[in-house]
Scaffold this active site. Structure first.
Site, PDB file in Angstrom:
ATOM      1  N   TRP A  99      35.946  13.875  80.604  1.00 54.44           N
ATOM      2  CA  TRP A  99      36.314  14.457  80.276  1.00 54.44           C
ATOM      3  C   TRP A  99      36.483  13.531  78.680  1.00 54.44           C
ATOM      4  O   TRP A  99      36.809  14.891  78.129  1.00 54.44           O
ATOM      5  CB  TRP A  99      37.806  14.676  80.880  1.00 54.44           C
ATOM      6  CG  TRP A  99      37.831  15.543  81.664  1.00 54.44           C
ATOM      7  CD1 TRP A  99      38.079  14.486  83.750  1.00 54.44           C
ATOM      8  CD2 TRP A  99      37.587  16.755  82.690  1.00 54.44           C
ATOM      9  NE1 TRP A  99      38.289  15.432  84.359  1.00 54.44           N
ATOM     10  CE2 TRP A  99      37.852  16.794  83.953  1.00 54.44           C
ATOM     11  CE3 TRP A  99      36.653  16.975  81.815  1.00 54.44           C
ATOM     12  CZ2 TRP A  99      37.234  17.572  84.559  1.00 54.44           C
ATOM     13  CZ3 TRP A  99      36.570  18.633  82.020  1.00 54.44           C
ATOM     14  CH2 TRP A  99      37.044  19.408  83.307  1.00 54.44           C
ATOM     15  N   ASP A 166      44.945  12.565  75.775  1.00 58.00           N
ATOM     16  CA  ASP A 166      44.701  13.818  77.363  1.00 58.00           C
ATOM     17  C   ASP A 166      45.266  13.743  78.794  1.00 58.00           C
ATOM     18  O   ASP A 166      45.119  12.646  78.833  1.00 58.00           O
ATOM     19  CB  ASP A 166      42.951  13.792  77.712  1.00 58.00           C
ATOM     20  CG  ASP A 166      42.938  15.002  78.885  1.00 58.00           C
ATOM     21  OD1 ASP A 166      44.510  15.545  79.538  1.00 58.00           O
ATOM     22  OD2 ASP A 166      42.038  15.085  79.203  1.00 58.00           O
ATOM     23  N   LYS A 190      47.476  19.614  87.315  1.00 58.78           N
ATOM     24  CA  LYS A 190      46.947  18.413  88.319  1.00 58.78           C
ATOM     25  C   LYS A 190      48.844  17.882  88.555  1.00 58.78           C
ATOM     26  O   LYS A 190      49.268  17.494  89.670  1.00 58.78           O
ATOM     27  CB  LYS A 190      46.854  17.561  86.709  1.00 58.78           C
ATOM     28  CG  LYS A 190      45.689  17.791  86.700  1.00 58.78           C
ATOM     29  CD  LYS A 190      44.018  17.527  87.326  1.00 58.78           C
ATOM     30  CE  LYS A 190      43.225  18.482  86.530  1.00 58.78           C
ATOM     31  NZ  LYS A 190      42.415  17.899  85.745  1.00 58.78           N
TER      32      LYS A 190
END
Ligand SMILES: *Cc1c(COP(=O)(O)O)cnc(C)c1O
Length: 356
Positions: A99, A166, A190
């Site tokens: 990511w 993030d 999530k």
């Protein structure tokens, strides 16, 4: 059979979130209308949005001078939006996983990117350390939890330049010192709600640093000024997030959930250490994520990988297959995963070890 959902995202949500959202789909607060049918500018929805923002601020102890936004486009759109708004000349990034590397790829479209350190060479099995953050960077970007590789930056680091994180997969899993960050973002799917909602926590003074002309939808300033209502927001998703936030507050907030999360992670990592079949993919205990626990079969049991997966699945343990770039297993034990669920996984690991 009771199912335990270890999926990495979308992932397990508190039962109350599902129940309340299902009710609101049929009839929102006795209004006779669905949460999917009402105007995003109605009193009902404005109250929902306002409460969600205020609970985010309360739970995370967000100081004054910050805005909380609920946008769309996922964490992946933030990979572009962050540099589009704030990368004027040069930005620093920590490459701690796929990511992070996707965020780096997008940032390069907007200016110079200084990757201060990377653990790519060792398949991202640790958090890179001993790097220097350039003092002339517009910002420093980190991924607090590497969902795929099971590593996590568990402390709020000090940065000489605005820190951007993030936090898709560990937001609200522990108390955080938000004052150390200029921006925190993530996809809701999530630890907060359904896919389709992106949370952004932004220090308002960052808006003064913007120099580029920006399309409205990619301009944080527009979203701050319009309090997430520049266009139609993901109403039902925000409603579901609100239910999770209420659940967290009732549970005792982030200190309480952090304690439970640490307990769950300890139960699982201890079993991985003890069980002769398995080993952790993250050698450094300090780097081990408390949200995504990655592990593989020990060398001598390699050929039993599929067997264990089937064994787990036959016991209602869903979603423990590891990401293809790591292999083995990954148990995502987000806030809504219960201690009972983790114990069920541990019991399966023990029974599997006995029967081989
Ligand atoms: C899941 C995830 C993403 C991608 O999120 P989308 O909402 O699908 O764009 C980005 N970063 C991290 C750390 C993630 O876990």
């Amino acid at each position: 059979m009771k199912k335990y959902n270890f999926n990495p995202g979308p992932s397990v949500l508190p039962e109350i979130t599902l129940k309340k959202t299902a009710e609101a789909v049929l009839n929102l607060n006795g209004s006779g209308l669905s949460i999917m049918e009402i105007s995003h500018r109605s009193k009902d929805f404005e109250a929902i949005l306002k409460e969600a923002v205020s609970l985010m601020k309360e739970l995370l102890s967000i100081p004054g001078g910050y805005s909380v936004l609920f946008l769309q486009g996922g964490a992946s759109l933030q990979f572009s939006m962050v540099p589009y708004n704030f990368l004027n000349k040069k930005a620093a990034y920590l490459d701690s996983g796929s990511w992070a590397s996707k965020a780096i790829k997008e940032a390069k479209l907007f200016g110079e990117v200084n990757v201060v350190a990377s653990s790519k060479e060792s398949n991202y099995n640790h958090i890179p350390k001993n790097y220097t953050i350039p003092a002339d960077a517009d910002y420093f970007h980190i991924t607090t939890n590497n969902t795929i590789y099971g590593t996590e930056i568990k402390k709020d680091i000090d940065s000489p330049v605005p820190l951007i994180a993030d936090a898709s997969s560990d937001i609200l899993s522990r108390p955080m010192d938000v004052s150390k960050y200029a921006l925190i973002y993530g996809g809701a799917q999530k630890n907060l709600g359904p896919a389709g909602v992106t949370f952004v926590i932004l220090k308002n003074s960052m808006l003064e640093k913007v120099t580029r002309p920006l399309p409205s939808m990619l301009n944080y300033k527009i979203h701050v000024e319009n309090e997430s209502l520049y266009n139609t927001p993901p109403c039902i998703g925000i409603y579901a997030c609100l239910q999770t936030l209420k659940w967290l507050k009732d549970l005792g907030g982030l200190q309480a959930i952090h304690k439970i999360n640490l307990e769950k992670a300890k139960i699982l990592y201890d079993e991985i250490e003890r069980n002769k079949c398995f080993k952790s993919t993250v050698a450094n205990a300090e780097d081990r994520s408390i949200m995504n626990v990655t592990f593989v079969m020990n060398e001598e049991y390699k050929e039993l990988e599929l067997k264990f997966q089937e064994f787990a699945s036959s016991r209602g343990l869903v979603g423990i297959k590891g990401h293809r770039s790591v292999g083995g297993f990954r148990a995502s034990i987000y806030n809504a995963m219960t201690v009972e669920g983790v114990k069920a996984l541990v019991a399966a690991m023990q029974d599997f070890e006995k029967q081989i």
